[in-house]
Design a protein around this motif. Structure first.
Motif, short mmCIF file in Angstrom:
data_model
loop_
_atom_site.label_atom_id
_atom_site.label_comp_id
_atom_site.label_asym_id
_atom_site.label_seq_id
_atom_site.Cartn_x
_atom_site.Cartn_y
_atom_site.Cartn_z
N PHE A 101 0.81 -1.21 0.00
CA PHE A 101 0.00 0.00 0.00
C PHE A 101 0.85 1.27 0.00
N GLY A 102 2.13 1.13 -0.26
CA GLY A 102 3.03 2.29 -0.23
C GLY A 102 2.74 3.34 -1.28
N HIS A 103 2.00 2.97 -2.31
CA HIS A 103 1.68 3.91 -3.39
C HIS A 103 0.53 4.85 -3.04
N PRO A 164 -5.35 1.04 -7.06
CA PRO A 164 -4.34 0.19 -7.70
C PRO A 164 -2.99 0.87 -7.80
N LYS A 165 -1.96 0.06 -7.86
CA LYS A 165 -0.62 0.60 -8.05
C LYS A 165 -0.49 1.14 -9.46
N PRO A 166 0.28 2.23 -9.65
CA PRO A 166 0.50 2.73 -11.01
C PRO A 166 1.25 1.69 -11.84
N ALA A 167 0.90 1.61 -13.12
CA ALA A 167 1.53 0.62 -14.00
C ALA A 167 3.02 0.93 -14.16
#
Length: 212
Positions: A101-103, A164-167
């Motif tokens: 969850f760091g993003h 969601p995490k960035p691609a």
């Protein structure tokens, strides 16, 4: 009706299952109502089903409240533990998001922490009020309220954490790199073929013409 009368009479006695959840005054009044209904039951031979139902409903107005207070008390500790666990889990995630969850932006995680503090405070304050009440009083810390507040926290937090995490940047394969180089070479070649060539200078005469 008879079964209800006998069961509730024994259960509301001091020291019995419901004994702590009915006051002495209410126990006396309820006991009298049970006896009155019992006398009516044994003295009435032509009662209809509707009359039995009516008598039972009159008794349950008091009896159901006693039963409910007992049930709430028996489930309260379990729900307190459940709410505490929910707060603890989401606080841990928001405090240490890690790689998973760091993003997520810090201000969004702060909202989860603030909601955890708010629910924790509500639980503490309401629990203190509940502990001060006699068991025969209407409870203020309800299992249904704890369930809803726990679900509300989980829903809010999950909405934040599902971001969601960035691609990651796309890595070109060797084949794509080769195709790109070929395309660049062809464009360069086409540009060279289409560029006009400079005109040649006029040829100088080998011998100067005689001037009269």
């Amino acid at each position: 009706l008879e079964s209800y009368i006998l069961t509730m009479r024994s259960r509301v006695e001091p020291g019995a299952e419901y004994g702590d959840f009915i006051s002495a005054v209410e126990r006396e009044a309820f006991g009298a109502a049970l006896t009155k209904a019992e006398d009516w039951l044994y003295d009435t031979f032509d009662a209809t089903k509707a009359m039995y139902i009516e008598k039972l409903e009159e008794l349950r107005k008091v009896g159901d409240a006693v039963t409910w207070r007992c049930k709430e008390s028996s489930m309260r500790a379990e729900w307190i533990q459940a709410v505490t666990g929910t707060v603890s889990n989401y606080r841990a995630v928001a405090t240490n998001p890690g790689e998973k969850f760091g993003h997520i932006a810090a201000e969004k995680l702060e909202k989860i922490l603030a909601a955890c503090v708010e629910l924790e405070k509500w639980l503490k304050d309401t629990r203190e009020q509940q502990d001060a009440l006699p068991k025969h009083e209407k409870p203020v810390l309800l299992c249904a309220d704890m369930e809803k507040k726990s679900q509300d926290l989980a829903q809010m937090a999950d909405e934040v954490l599902k971001e969601p995490k960035p691609a990651p940047p796309k890595e070109e394969t060797k084949e794509e790199v080769a195709q790109e180089e070929t395309k660049t070479d062809e464009q360069t070649k086409d540009a060279d073929m289409g560029e006009p060539k400079p005109e040649s200078e006029p040829a100088k005469a080998e011998n100067d013409m005689d001037v009269d």
